[in-house]
Write a protein that holds these residues in place. Structure first.
Motif, short mmCIF file in Angstrom:
data_model
loop_
_atom_site.label_atom_id
_atom_site.label_comp_id
_atom_site.label_asym_id
_atom_site.label_seq_id
_atom_site.Cartn_x
_atom_site.Cartn_y
_atom_site.Cartn_z
N ILE A 33 0.84 -1.20 0.00
CA ILE A 33 0.00 0.00 0.00
C ILE A 33 0.87 1.25 0.00
O ILE A 33 0.64 2.18 -0.78
CB ILE A 33 -0.96 -0.01 1.21
N ILE A 34 1.89 1.27 0.84
CA ILE A 34 2.78 2.44 0.92
C ILE A 34 3.49 2.66 -0.41
O ILE A 34 3.55 3.79 -0.92
CB ILE A 34 3.79 2.27 2.07
N VAL A 35 4.04 1.59 -0.99
CA VAL A 35 4.72 1.71 -2.28
C VAL A 35 3.76 2.19 -3.36
O VAL A 35 4.11 3.03 -4.19
CB VAL A 35 5.37 0.36 -2.68
N GLY A 36 2.54 1.69 -3.35
CA GLY A 36 1.55 2.10 -4.34
C GLY A 36 1.15 3.56 -4.21
O GLY A 36 1.00 4.27 -5.20
N ILE A 37 0.98 4.04 -2.98
CA ILE A 37 0.62 5.44 -2.77
C ILE A 37 1.77 6.35 -3.16
O ILE A 37 1.57 7.35 -3.87
CB ILE A 37 0.18 5.67 -1.30
N ILE A 38 2.98 6.03 -2.74
CA ILE A 38 4.14 6.83 -3.14
C ILE A 38 4.32 6.75 -4.65
O ILE A 38 4.63 7.74 -5.31
CB ILE A 38 5.41 6.37 -2.40
N GLY A 39 4.09 5.56 -5.22
CA GLY A 39 4.15 5.39 -6.67
C GLY A 39 3.13 6.25 -7.39
O GLY A 39 3.38 6.77 -8.48
N GLY A 40 1.95 6.42 -6.78
CA GLY A 40 0.93 7.29 -7.36
C GLY A 40 1.41 8.73 -7.45
O GLY A 40 1.23 9.41 -8.46
N PHE A 41 2.03 9.21 -6.37
CA PHE A 41 2.58 10.56 -6.39
C PHE A 41 3.72 10.69 -7.40
O PHE A 41 3.77 11.66 -8.17
CB PHE A 41 3.07 10.97 -5.00
N LEU A 42 4.62 9.71 -7.40
CA LEU A 42 5.75 9.73 -8.33
C LEU A 42 5.28 9.64 -9.77
O LEU A 42 5.70 10.41 -10.64
CB LEU A 42 6.72 8.58 -8.00
N GLY A 43 4.38 8.71 -10.05
CA GLY A 43 3.85 8.55 -11.40
C GLY A 43 3.08 9.78 -11.85
O GLY A 43 3.19 10.22 -13.00
N GLY A 44 2.29 10.37 -10.94
CA GLY A 44 1.55 11.58 -11.27
C GLY A 44 2.48 12.74 -11.59
O GLY A 44 2.24 13.51 -12.53
N TRP A 45 3.56 12.86 -10.83
CA TRP A 45 4.54 13.91 -11.08
C TRP A 45 5.20 13.72 -12.45
O TRP A 45 5.34 14.68 -13.21
CB TRP A 45 5.58 13.90 -9.96
N ILE A 46 5.57 12.48 -12.78
CA ILE A 46 6.21 12.20 -14.06
C ILE A 46 5.26 12.47 -15.22
O ILE A 46 5.64 13.09 -16.22
CB ILE A 46 6.74 10.75 -14.10
N VAL A 47 4.02 12.03 -15.11
CA VAL A 47 3.03 12.26 -16.16
C VAL A 47 2.78 13.76 -16.34
O VAL A 47 2.68 14.25 -17.47
CB VAL A 47 1.71 11.50 -15.86
N ASN A 48 2.71 14.50 -15.24
CA ASN A 48 2.52 15.95 -15.33
C ASN A 48 3.70 16.63 -16.01
O ASN A 48 3.52 17.64 -16.69
CB ASN A 48 2.29 16.56 -13.94
N LEU A 49 4.90 16.10 -15.83
CA LEU A 49 6.08 16.67 -16.52
C LEU A 49 5.92 16.61 -18.03
O LEU A 49 6.41 17.49 -18.75
CB LEU A 49 7.35 15.93 -16.12
N PHE A 50 5.25 15.57 -18.50
CA PHE A 50 5.04 15.40 -19.94
C PHE A 50 3.72 16.00 -20.42
O PHE A 50 3.30 15.77 -21.55
CB PHE A 50 5.11 13.92 -20.31
N GLY A 51 3.05 16.75 -19.56
CA GLY A 51 1.83 17.45 -19.96
C GLY A 51 0.55 16.64 -19.82
O GLY A 51 -0.50 17.08 -20.26
#
Length: 89
Positions: A33-51
């Motif tokens: 759960i912790i890895v998935g939640i942190i992964g959500g923030f990390l993945g969201g940040w990366i996707v936002n970098l690409f617009g």
């Protein structure tokens, strides 16, 4: 998204990422759960970098974003932790 949604989405993404990266044997439900939640923030940040749009609710796109972020997180952890730390021999 509610806290329950984050826990469910994070748990599923963390579990799938741990299966993909080979960490499932040493990770429990809580760590998934912790890895998935942190992964959500990390993945969201990366996707936002690409617009793109990161986590947008409880849907397939948000799961994919969290999964990609969780995989990246676990690959980074594996690179720094090394295999000796988790060796059973």
């Amino acid at each position: 998204m509610s806290i329950i949604g984050w826990i469910i989405l994070g748990g599923l993404a963390g579990w799938a990422a741990s299966m993909i990266t080979g960490n499932d044997a040493r990770m429990g439900v809580g760590l998934n759960i912790i890895v998935g939640i942190i992964g959500g923030f990390l993945g969201g940040w990366i996707v936002n970098l690409f617009g793109g749009i990161g986590i947008s609710g409880f849907n397939i796109w948000s799961f994919v974003v969290a999964l990609v972020g969780a995989i990246i997180l676990l690959l980074i952890v594996n690179a720094f932790a090394g295999k000796k730390r988790y060796s059973h021999t």
